[in-house]
Enzyme design. Structure first.
Site, PDB file in Angstrom:
ATOM      1  N   ASN A 213       0.893  -1.037   0.003  1.00  0.00           N
ATOM      2  CA  ASN A 213       0.143  -0.079  -0.080  1.00  0.00           C
ATOM      3  C   ASN A 213       0.789   1.273   0.055  1.00  0.00           C
ATOM      4  O   ASN A 213       1.865   1.084  -0.058  1.00  0.00           O
ATOM      5  CB  ASN A 213      -1.089   0.033   1.146  1.00  0.00           C
ATOM      6  CG  ASN A 213      -0.076   0.036   2.463  1.00  0.00           C
ATOM      7  OD1 ASN A 213       0.463   0.803   2.712  1.00  0.00           O
ATOM      8  ND2 ASN A 213      -0.583  -1.234   3.151  1.00  0.00           N
ATOM      9  N   ILE A 312      -2.162  -7.245  14.629  1.00  0.00           N
ATOM     10  CA  ILE A 312      -1.201  -7.262  15.364  1.00  0.00           C
ATOM     11  C   ILE A 312      -1.482  -6.426  16.595  1.00  0.00           C
ATOM     12  O   ILE A 312      -1.326  -6.751  17.685  1.00  0.00           O
ATOM     13  CB  ILE A 312       0.301  -6.440  14.785  1.00  0.00           C
ATOM     14  CG1 ILE A 312       0.454  -7.310  13.657  1.00  0.00           C
ATOM     15  CG2 ILE A 312       1.481  -6.447  15.678  1.00  0.00           C
ATOM     16  CD1 ILE A 312       1.482  -6.512  12.618  1.00  0.00           C
TER      17      ILE A 312
HETATM   18  N1  CTP Z   1      -3.224  -3.178  12.712  1.00  0.00           N
HETATM   19  C1  CTP Z   1      -2.580  -4.084  12.976  1.00  0.00           C
HETATM   20  N2  CTP Z   1      -2.466  -5.388  12.420  1.00  0.00           N
HETATM   21  C2  CTP Z   1      -3.297  -5.380  11.348  1.00  0.00           C
HETATM   22  C3  CTP Z   1      -4.312  -4.282  10.805  1.00  0.00           C
HETATM   23  C4  CTP Z   1      -3.904  -3.254  11.610  1.00  0.00           C
HETATM   24  O1  CTP Z   1      -1.698  -4.070  14.017  1.00  0.00           O
HETATM   25  N3  CTP Z   1      -3.490  -6.562  10.789  1.00  0.00           N
HETATM   26  C5  CTP Z   1      -3.142  -1.939  13.373  1.00  0.00           C
HETATM   27  C6  CTP Z   1      -2.790  -0.592  12.525  1.00  0.00           C
HETATM   28  O2  CTP Z   1      -1.304  -0.360  12.902  1.00  0.00           O
HETATM   29  C7  CTP Z   1      -3.459   0.462  13.076  1.00  0.00           C
HETATM   30  C8  CTP Z   1      -4.658   0.023  13.513  1.00  0.00           C
HETATM   31  O3  CTP Z   1      -4.553  -1.226  13.773  1.00  0.00           O
HETATM   32  O4  CTP Z   1      -2.907   1.179  14.484  1.00  0.00           O
HETATM   33  C9  CTP Z   1      -5.813   0.347  12.619  1.00  0.00           C
HETATM   34  O5  CTP Z   1      -5.634  -0.086  11.438  1.00  0.00           O
HETATM   35  P1  CTP Z   1      -6.753   0.177  10.079  1.00  0.00           P
HETATM   36  O6  CTP Z   1      -6.310  -0.720   9.000  1.00  0.00           O
HETATM   37  O7  CTP Z   1      -6.980   1.436   9.936  1.00  0.00           O
HETATM   38  O8  CTP Z   1      -7.839  -0.621  10.689  1.00  0.00           O
HETATM   39  P2  CTP Z   1      -8.519  -2.191  10.340  1.00  0.00           P
HETATM   40  O9  CTP Z   1      -8.376  -2.947  11.597  1.00  0.00           O
HETATM   41  O10 CTP Z   1      -8.110  -2.613   9.014  1.00  0.00           O
HETATM   42  O11 CTP Z   1      -9.963  -1.824  10.162  1.00  0.00           O
HETATM   43  P3  CTP Z   1     -10.839  -1.414   9.022  1.00  0.00           P
HETATM   44  O12 CTP Z   1     -10.493  -2.355   7.814  1.00  0.00           O
HETATM   45  O13 CTP Z   1     -12.260  -1.301   9.229  1.00  0.00           O
HETATM   46  O14 CTP Z   1     -10.362  -0.034   8.540  1.00  0.00           O
END
Ligand code: CTP
Length: 406
Positions: A213, A312
């Protein structure tokens, strides 16, 4: 940035080839907003001229305690009383030995001895041959100078002017600038161990292709720098980005979400604060092909199956240490709309005390950003600014919530 605006620094030069770097350092300090008054020893004058330093600092240089320009004839008092810090760069082995003994037979050492010790910090950037640096006498002097309250910077390693290779080079001007800027930041996270994730992840489809991304990692790197400046020990788990590691920060490079997950799980038991800024891929191809996937001539695209990556942040936030309050977790949310509502929902879902919302398309790859901090009680807006400024504000907000405000 103008990180040294309003600061007055007395830059002392002593005899050493690294005086050539002091010219660049002086320029960098001025560019960062400081006023710089140069004081040179006689030996420094063998390596660089006062004319050069005067031109770069825009002030005439002092070199003698008998300088008649001062009405009271007390340059050592006047110069040290004005300073926010005295920075000796380069500081020779001989000059360290002088400082240690409280010698005062020329202007620079006299001024260091005469400085109000509680108000004017003494910063030392050693520069010398590797044998001189490693000598027990020098090491003893460094230890004693630190015990006397001086702030002694590290030395660099590498090729030396004498042709030898080893420790003892003066840090580069940009490294010293970062050290000086950090020195003046409030130490609100002293004693904390901060773990930060940053950047995108890369999920392989085959050996030559993958899914990633547009996250640049800039915000996470700025937070790692700001946390280090605030006195914390910082570990940065970085996805694939091309950014320089902030000074003093330990970096672990990872590629996929699974790599990042493993690295974080290994480091989290030692951390007291976890800040998840990484844009972790939510899904990865169910299995990465071992060989490049070829077109088969049918015009059909290959069917890719995906599996979800571990979350995570949520995983760490559910750990016993986090739930018991020994590990403070901060999440980020990259949204495209309804920032406040989405951030509130995400904070609850991830189970973290603080969630930082930002608008994804407005921040990815940019040098500035705006943040919305959402905790259990309220939302606080940090208006648009460069990412390092925001990172420092966020660090201060975290410290305040932990009761460690400086
Ligand atoms: N994050 C993480 N591990 C993942 C996905 C997200 O640690 N597999 C953490 C990101 O580093 C951030 C937070 O979770 O601090 C939110 O990430 P975001 O991508 O915005 O949220 P999502 O959980 O993917 O929710 P959505 O799909 O609803 O946007």
């Amino acid at each position: 940035m103008n990180d040294l605006a309003g600061k007055h620094i007395v830059l002392g030069l002593t005899g050493g080839i690294a005086c050539y770097k002091a010219a660049e350092l002086c320029r960098a300090l001025v560019k960062e907003g400081a006023t710089v008054q140069v004081v040179m020893t006689e030996a420094a004058g063998q390596f660089i001229t006062p004319v050069t330093m005067q031109a770069l600092s825009n002030r005439s240089v002092y070199g003698s305690q008998w300088d008649a320009r001062e009405a009271n004839n007390m340059a050592h008092i006047n110069l040290s009383r004005e300073a926010d810090a005295i920075l000796i760069a380069p500081c020779s082995a001989d000059f360290m030995a002088k400082l240690l003994h409280g010698r005062a037979d020329e202007l620079l050492s006299l001024m260091c001895l005469a400085r109000p010790i509680a108000e004017v910090p003494l910063l030392i950037a050693p520069a010398m041959n590797r044998e001189m640096w490693a000598h027990p006498a020098t090491q003893r002097n460094v230890a004693q100078l630190k015990a006397d309250g001086a702030h002694v910077f590290d030395v660099g390693s590498g090729e030396q002017a004498c042709g030898e290779v080893g420790d003892g080079r003066m840090l580069e001007p940009d490294e010293l600038l970062a050290e000086v800027v950090a020195f003046f930041q409030p130490k609100s996270l002293l004693g904390q161990r901060v773990l930060v994730t940053a950047g995108p992840t890369y999920e392989a489809i085959d050996p030559v292709r993958g899914i990633t991304n547009l996250s640049s990692g800039k915000m996470g790197f700025a937070i790692a720098r700001a946390a280090h400046e605030a006195g914390a020990e910082v570990t940065l788990v970085a996805g694939p980005v091309h950014l320089a590691t902030p000074r003093g920060v330990r970096r672990i490079d990872v590629k996929s979400a699974q790599n990042m997950h493993q690295a974080v799980m290994e480091q989290a038991p030692d951390a007291t604060i976890f800040i998840a800024t990484a844009a972790v891929a939510d899904w990865r191809p169910a299995s990465a092909a071992e060989q490049k996937i070829k077109k088969d001539g049918t015009g059909q695209a290959p069917a890719l199956a995906f599996v979800e990556n571990p979350d995570i942040l949520a995983g760490v936030a559910q750990s016993e240490r986090a739930r018991g309050g020994a590990l403070y977790c901060v999440g980020f949310a990259a949204e495209s709309h309804d920032l406040l509502a989405n951030a509130q929902v995400k904070r609850a879902r991830k189970g973290v005390p603080l969630l930082v919302g930002n608008i994804g398309p407005a921040t990815f790859g940019q040098d500035d950003n705006a943040l919305l901090l959402v905790d259990e009680h309220r939302a606080v807006e940090l208006p648009r600014a460069d990412k390092l400024t925001l990172a420092r504000q966020l660090v201060a907000e975290i410290a305040r919530r932990l009761g460690h405000a400086a």
